[in-house]
Design an enzyme around this catalytic site. Sequence first.
Site, PDB file in Angstrom:
ATOM      1  N   TYR A  25      -3.644  11.066   1.023  1.00  0.00           N
ATOM      2  CA  TYR A  25      -4.186  11.405  -0.354  1.00  0.00           C
ATOM      3  C   TYR A  25      -3.453  12.262  -1.111  1.00  0.00           C
ATOM      4  O   TYR A  25      -3.689  12.253  -1.706  1.00  0.00           O
ATOM      5  CB  TYR A  25      -5.359  10.265  -0.506  1.00  0.00           C
ATOM      6  CG  TYR A  25      -5.447   8.412  -0.344  1.00  0.00           C
ATOM      7  CD1 TYR A  25      -5.586   8.204  -0.643  1.00  0.00           C
ATOM      8  CD2 TYR A  25      -4.986   8.463   1.681  1.00  0.00           C
ATOM      9  CE1 TYR A  25      -5.155   5.840  -0.701  1.00  0.00           C
ATOM     10  CE2 TYR A  25      -5.111   6.656   1.522  1.00  0.00           C
ATOM     11  CZ  TYR A  25      -5.008   6.079   0.735  1.00  0.00           C
ATOM     12  OH  TYR A  25      -5.315   4.255   0.802  1.00  0.00           O
TER      13      TYR A  25
ATOM     14  N   HIS B  21      -4.670  -7.754   0.109  1.00  0.00           N
ATOM     15  CA  HIS B  21      -4.265  -6.970  -0.042  1.00  0.00           C
ATOM     16  C   HIS B  21      -2.954  -6.546   1.319  1.00  0.00           C
ATOM     17  O   HIS B  21      -2.300  -5.865   1.296  1.00  0.00           O
ATOM     18  CB  HIS B  21      -5.181  -5.153  -0.296  1.00  0.00           C
ATOM     19  CG  HIS B  21      -4.304  -4.361  -0.310  1.00  0.00           C
ATOM     20  ND1 HIS B  21      -3.548  -3.846  -1.360  1.00  0.00           N
ATOM     21  CD2 HIS B  21      -4.069  -3.040   1.036  1.00  0.00           C
ATOM     22  CE1 HIS B  21      -3.612  -2.584  -0.982  1.00  0.00           C
ATOM     23  NE2 HIS B  21      -3.587  -2.152   0.433  1.00  0.00           N
TER      24      HIS B  21
ATOM     25  N   ASP C 134       0.805  -1.314   0.302  1.00  0.00           N
ATOM     26  CA  ASP C 134       0.346   0.188  -0.188  1.00  0.00           C
ATOM     27  C   ASP C 134       0.938   1.644  -0.289  1.00  0.00           C
ATOM     28  O   ASP C 134       2.079   1.147  -0.575  1.00  0.00           O
ATOM     29  CB  ASP C 134      -0.932  -0.456   1.227  1.00  0.00           C
ATOM     30  CG  ASP C 134      -2.060   0.800   0.763  1.00  0.00           C
ATOM     31  OD1 ASP C 134      -2.788   0.566   0.638  1.00  0.00           O
ATOM     32  OD2 ASP C 134      -1.862   2.297   1.878  1.00  0.00           O
TER      33      ASP C 134
END
Length: 468
Positions: free
Chosen positions: A388, A445, A239
């Site tokens: 983000y 993930h 990630d």
Amino acid sequence: MQRVHFLKDCFLNLDTFHKQIVIGTAVAAGVALLYVEHRRCYKVQTIPQGDGWWGAGEKSQSEDDKIYSFEVQTSDDEIKVLQERLDNTRYSDPLEDSTFEYGFNSTYLKQVVSYWRHQFDWEKKVAMLNKYPHFKTKIEGLDVHFIHVRPTPQKNQKVVPLMLVHGWPGSFFEFYKILPLLTESHNDLAFEVICPSIPGYGFSEAPHKQGFNTFAAARIFLKLMERLGFLQFYLQGGDWGSLITTNMAQMKPQCVKGLHLNSFMSRKGFKVMLSLLIGPYLPRLVSLSREDVRRLFPFFKKQVWTILRESGYLHIQATKPDTLGCAMNDSPVGLAAYILEKFSTWTDMENIHLEDGGLERKFSLDDLLTNVMIYWTTGSIVSSMRFYKENLKENIGNRIDSRTRIFVPTGLAAFPGELMHCPKSWAQNRFQNIVSYTMMPRGGHFAAFEEPHLLADDLIQFVRRVEL
């Protein structure tokens, strides 16, 4: 889209000879464009490390570079406030037979909250978190939290420094199952593990100024390793941790003995486009394996639709993180639903068809809620979501790190449940020294959290190859 289907139908209706002509022309054009792209891209071999200041107010003239012990703590008041909020939760009724297709199913959410309220013991979990040594140190104006786990020394054993970096919505706790697998004896090899919290996540202080991105995190973690006395070390990440550790390898390749990733992407280009066009029909011509084909195609269903369905959170957090963050920071149940839904879908896309989201197939509620509690008790969900926006203010594909190849020895673990599959032939566009590329048999993930043994084994074999 109609034009795409029309062209596809035209191609399928051609005889074999004319198909070969079309494919041959595409390959020739691809070779030419790949040469042009090679000349145009990747001119930079390292990216500048730079410097920064993310503390409150003006930059301090002198920064305390000491390392202090830290302990996770809780209190009766903290637990009481949480329980009161859980008791006063207002739920909405799910649609009939909606499972997880609309998000976190509120019928199952009530079961999770009931367990959280009546069975989950945060005090015991705090003691469990403290079984490894925690520390903090000030870097670029921020208190950076990390755990540092040393192996039990064995005769004639090589101890290798390793940094593990988490992502969102995870935390340093993701690595608690893999830590003993790495720090225990492996005959000739053992790991000394440093596992930091990204600033703005968990117990690492949140940046007070705009602009804190993966470059800044990479620079801070390089300074942390230097402060700990490590001149060379290995890195592992998934990630955001994948991008942060990659940036570290691009900034100081002389310090990074090896880079191991369990989520990774390649630079877009004609080679990728050519693979998508020809791959379903002649995979070997574009260096795709059978497993690559199985994971990639049909491309719209397995890749494009997946990203469209799963990236809504990204658009919100990359534009207005504080708005949604207010709700998450105020409601523990809302926070849990938001975070745990990712652990459901990103582990296995088919989990949306299950009423419980398949969460307890791979994880325990204790482990999942411990991760949620790290966000809740530190109030770090907003600052974690801001990461983000700071990284996606511009097209991330145009950043200098996207135009900089990675030359350090690299190990890639491709888990089948990952959001996007990246074949080795695509990864080679960016990673110039792939020592190992493993098609993992299962897992998604959150590899370290979900399949610690698989990830540990792959990491160990990668380091052994580099060391030999």
